[in-house]
Write a protein that holds these residues in place. Structure first.
Motif, mmCIF file in Angstrom:
data_model
loop_
_atom_site.group_PDB
_atom_site.id
_atom_site.type_symbol
_atom_site.label_atom_id
_atom_site.label_comp_id
_atom_site.label_asym_id
_atom_site.label_seq_id
_atom_site.Cartn_x
_atom_site.Cartn_y
_atom_site.Cartn_z
ATOM 1 N N ALA A 252 1.877 25.813 -32.560
ATOM 2 C CA ALA A 252 2.535 25.243 -33.744
ATOM 3 C C ALA A 252 1.772 23.984 -34.130
ATOM 4 C CB ALA A 252 3.997 24.927 -33.469
ATOM 5 N N PHE A 253 1.370 23.919 -35.401
ATOM 6 C CA PHE A 253 0.546 22.813 -35.867
ATOM 7 C C PHE A 253 1.119 22.219 -37.147
ATOM 8 C CE2 PHE A 253 -2.153 25.607 -33.400
ATOM 9 C CZ PHE A 253 -2.892 24.733 -32.615
ATOM 10 N N LEU A 254 0.812 20.962 -37.367
ATOM 11 C CA LEU A 254 1.156 20.301 -38.608
ATOM 12 C C LEU A 254 0.147 20.707 -39.686
ATOM 13 C CD1 LEU A 254 1.911 16.741 -37.167
ATOM 14 C CD2 LEU A 254 3.569 18.539 -37.753
ATOM 15 N N PRO A 255 0.544 20.670 -40.959
ATOM 16 C CA PRO A 255 -0.381 21.095 -42.026
ATOM 17 C C PRO A 255 -1.486 20.096 -42.318
ATOM 18 C CG PRO A 255 1.698 20.345 -42.962
ATOM 19 C CD PRO A 255 1.898 20.376 -41.469
ATOM 20 N N ALA B 169 -9.308 15.496 -26.444
ATOM 21 C CA ALA B 169 -9.660 14.077 -26.310
ATOM 22 C C ALA B 169 -9.431 13.311 -27.604
ATOM 23 C CB ALA B 169 -11.108 13.940 -25.858
ATOM 24 N N HIS B 170 -9.476 14.011 -28.737
ATOM 25 C CA HIS B 170 -9.275 13.377 -30.042
ATOM 26 C C HIS B 170 -7.843 13.523 -30.549
ATOM 27 C CE1 HIS B 170 -13.415 12.156 -31.249
ATOM 28 N NE2 HIS B 170 -13.736 12.994 -30.284
ATOM 29 N N GLY B 171 -6.920 13.903 -29.665
ATOM 30 C CA GLY B 171 -5.525 13.999 -30.046
ATOM 31 C C GLY B 171 -5.168 15.253 -30.811
ATOM 32 N N LEU B 172 -6.022 16.250 -30.747
ATOM 33 C CA LEU B 172 -5.793 17.504 -31.455
ATOM 34 C C LEU B 172 -5.411 18.602 -30.461
ATOM 35 C CD1 LEU B 172 -8.886 17.212 -33.788
ATOM 36 C CD2 LEU B 172 -6.504 16.874 -34.459
ATOM 37 N N LYS C 92 -21.545 38.891 -34.358
ATOM 38 C CA LYS C 92 -20.455 39.670 -33.773
ATOM 39 C C LYS C 92 -19.330 38.738 -33.312
ATOM 40 C CE LYS C 92 -22.969 43.290 -34.409
ATOM 41 N NZ LYS C 92 -22.664 44.187 -35.551
ATOM 42 N N LEU C 93 -18.136 39.004 -33.818
ATOM 43 C CA LEU C 93 -16.997 38.126 -33.567
ATOM 44 C C LEU C 93 -16.361 38.417 -32.215
ATOM 45 C CD1 LEU C 93 -15.010 35.959 -34.555
ATOM 46 C CD2 LEU C 93 -13.748 37.787 -35.734
ATOM 47 N N LEU C 94 -16.260 37.374 -31.381
ATOM 48 C CA LEU C 94 -15.664 37.533 -30.058
ATOM 49 C C LEU C 94 -14.199 37.091 -30.037
ATOM 50 C CD1 LEU C 94 -16.485 38.542 -27.270
ATOM 51 C CD2 LEU C 94 -17.124 36.191 -26.678
ATOM 52 N N PHE C 95 -13.888 35.942 -30.638
ATOM 53 C CA PHE C 95 -12.514 35.454 -30.719
ATOM 54 C C PHE C 95 -12.463 34.299 -31.705
ATOM 55 C CE2 PHE C 95 -14.622 33.193 -27.315
ATOM 56 C CZ PHE C 95 -14.209 31.871 -27.439
ATOM 57 N N GLY C 96 -11.274 33.781 -31.938
ATOM 58 C CA GLY C 96 -11.106 32.624 -32.803
ATOM 59 C C GLY C 96 -10.302 31.550 -32.102
ATOM 60 N N ILE C 97 -10.368 30.332 -32.641
ATOM 61 C CA ILE C 97 -9.600 29.209 -32.106
ATOM 62 C C ILE C 97 -8.908 28.506 -33.261
ATOM 63 C CG2 ILE C 97 -9.658 27.008 -30.857
ATOM 64 C CD1 ILE C 97 -12.210 27.939 -29.478
ATOM 65 N N SER C 98 -7.588 28.585 -33.297
ATOM 66 C CA SER C 98 -6.820 27.813 -34.265
ATOM 67 C C SER C 98 -6.683 26.394 -33.739
ATOM 68 C CB SER C 98 -5.438 28.433 -34.474
ATOM 69 O OG SER C 98 -5.543 29.733 -35.034
ATOM 70 N N PHE C 99 -6.798 25.397 -34.627
ATOM 71 C CA PHE C 99 -6.695 24.023 -34.137
ATOM 72 C C PHE C 99 -6.252 23.069 -35.235
ATOM 73 C CE2 PHE C 99 -11.049 24.309 -35.725
ATOM 74 C CZ PHE C 99 -11.304 23.057 -36.285
ATOM 75 N N GLY C 100 -5.760 21.928 -34.800
ATOM 76 C CA GLY C 100 -5.284 20.891 -35.710
ATOM 77 C C GLY C 100 -4.400 19.921 -34.957
ATOM 78 N N TYR C 101 -3.594 19.176 -35.716
ATOM 79 C CA TYR C 101 -2.666 18.236 -35.095
ATOM 80 C C TYR C 101 -1.437 18.999 -34.604
ATOM 81 C CZ TYR C 101 -5.503 14.646 -37.322
ATOM 82 O OH TYR C 101 -6.558 13.844 -37.706
ATOM 83 N N PRO C 102 -1.063 18.851 -33.332
ATOM 84 C CA PRO C 102 0.089 19.596 -32.811
ATOM 85 C C PRO C 102 1.394 19.165 -33.471
ATOM 86 C CG PRO C 102 -1.271 18.677 -31.033
ATOM 87 C CD PRO C 102 -1.731 18.046 -32.301
ATOM 88 N N ASP C 103 2.299 20.112 -33.632
ATOM 89 C CA ASP C 103 3.652 19.813 -34.084
ATOM 90 C C ASP C 103 4.463 19.408 -32.857
ATOM 91 O OD1 ASP C 103 6.264 19.754 -34.933
ATOM 92 O OD2 ASP C 103 6.163 21.621 -36.073
ATOM 93 N N PRO C 104 4.827 18.129 -32.724
ATOM 94 C CA PRO C 104 5.481 17.677 -31.491
ATOM 95 C C PRO C 104 6.902 18.198 -31.326
ATOM 96 C CG PRO C 104 5.454 15.911 -33.119
ATOM 97 C CD PRO C 104 4.638 17.037 -33.690
ATOM 98 N N ASP C 105 7.508 18.685 -32.415
ATOM 99 C CA ASP C 105 8.902 19.127 -32.355
ATOM 100 C C ASP C 105 9.047 20.637 -32.209
ATOM 101 O OD1 ASP C 105 9.788 16.465 -32.726
ATOM 102 O OD2 ASP C 105 9.476 16.657 -34.892
ATOM 103 N N ALA C 106 7.952 21.369 -32.205
ATOM 104 C CA ALA C 106 8.023 22.828 -32.145
ATOM 105 C C ALA C 106 8.338 23.293 -30.729
ATOM 106 C CB ALA C 106 6.709 23.442 -32.612
ATOM 107 N N PRO C 107 9.358 24.137 -30.555
ATOM 108 C CA PRO C 107 9.688 24.635 -29.212
ATOM 109 C C PRO C 107 8.518 25.342 -28.530
ATOM 110 C CG PRO C 107 11.480 25.091 -30.732
ATOM 111 C CD PRO C 107 10.340 24.584 -31.564
ATOM 112 N N ALA C 108 7.706 26.056 -29.299
ATOM 113 C CA ALA C 108 6.584 26.792 -28.699
ATOM 114 C C ALA C 108 5.626 25.866 -27.975
ATOM 115 C CB ALA C 108 5.840 27.593 -29.762
ATOM 116 N N ASN C 109 5.534 24.617 -28.423
ATOM 117 C CA ASN C 109 4.589 23.688 -27.809
ATOM 118 C C ASN C 109 5.118 23.059 -26.526
ATOM 119 O OD1 ASN C 109 2.634 24.216 -29.672
ATOM 120 N ND2 ASN C 109 3.024 22.406 -30.925
#
Length: 224
Positions: A20-23, A161-164, A190-207
């Motif tokens: 869960a990430f912030l926009p 390390a950068h708070g992400l 050739k695509l192996l996988f992806g990485i979603s990233f950003g600022y975490p949503d601190p209130d999301a239960p999934a996190n």
């Protein structure tokens, strides 16, 4: 323990797969610094056999809209087969990890519909503002994939390390034709996988989900 080693230990132990990430987007200069740092990852003979395409903004929003539709319609394409089988302790770890996630968001074991909804969040990138698609150039294979893995881990530690936050996702390789088309990537990548990233949503239960790790004695043998 030195101050540097304590900081590094904290970064490693605090890195988790967040869902869960912030926009809020990450500033471009920060992105460029993070990826430049990750470029210091090791590789065989310093070949650096990875090509990374980072989707943000309009390019990401189009993928976020189309990718779930394509997957639900049964449209799939992969560069590498997804045919690994987990048995014994590896299957136990896989199931334990999945159950920890479902428990964190209140989805019961028998709630198949709820589990499907949670799985489909892979294809909306857990609302992250950025996704890094990790490609291997032809004709590289298993050994170079290991190099790409080391780059990916270095990248995720740098993000931490950068708070992400980040989440590596094999599922993002299930529609490689769509990804290549939308991002203008050559078929030789050739695509192996992806990485979603950003600022975490601190209130999301999934996190709040945390997973155990095996004891060192279960995975490492010291010889003298």
């Amino acid at each position: 323990m030195s101050e540097e080693s304590a900081i590094f230990d904290t970064i490693v132990t605090s890195r988790r797969s967040l869902r869960a990430f912030l926009p809020q987007p990450v500033p471009q200069d920060t992105l460029e610094h993070i990826f430049a740092t990750a470029q210091r990852a090791p590789s065989n003979c310093n070949t650096q056999p990875w090509l990374v395409h980072v989707a943000s903004g309009a390019s990401l929003e189009k993928l976020r809209r189309v990718m779930p539709e394509k997957f639900m319609a049964g449209e799939m394409s992969m560069d590498f087969p997804y045919d690994g089988k987990y048995e014994g302790v590896y299957k136990e770890r896989q199931h334990g990890s999945a159950q920890a996630l479902y428990d964190s968001v209140g989805i019961a074991r028998e709630d198949k519909a709820g589990r499907q909804v949670q799985f489909m969040r892979n294809f909306s990138f857990f609302d992250a503002p950025h996704v890094a698609f990790m490609f291997l150039p032809e004709p590289f294979g298993l050994r170079e994939a290991a190099d790409l893995g080391m780059f990916a881990q270095t990248l995720m530690l740098t993000l931490t390390a950068h708070g992400l936050g980040s989440c590596p996702q094999t599922a993002l390789s299930f529609q490689v034709d769509l990804v290549r088309e939308q991002l203008g990537v050559d078929a030789s990548s050739k695509l192996l996988f992806g990485i979603s990233f950003g600022y975490p949503d601190p209130d999301a239960p999934a996190n709040s989900c945390t997973t155990d790790r095996a004891e060192v004695a279960d995975t490492v043998t010291f010889h003298s």
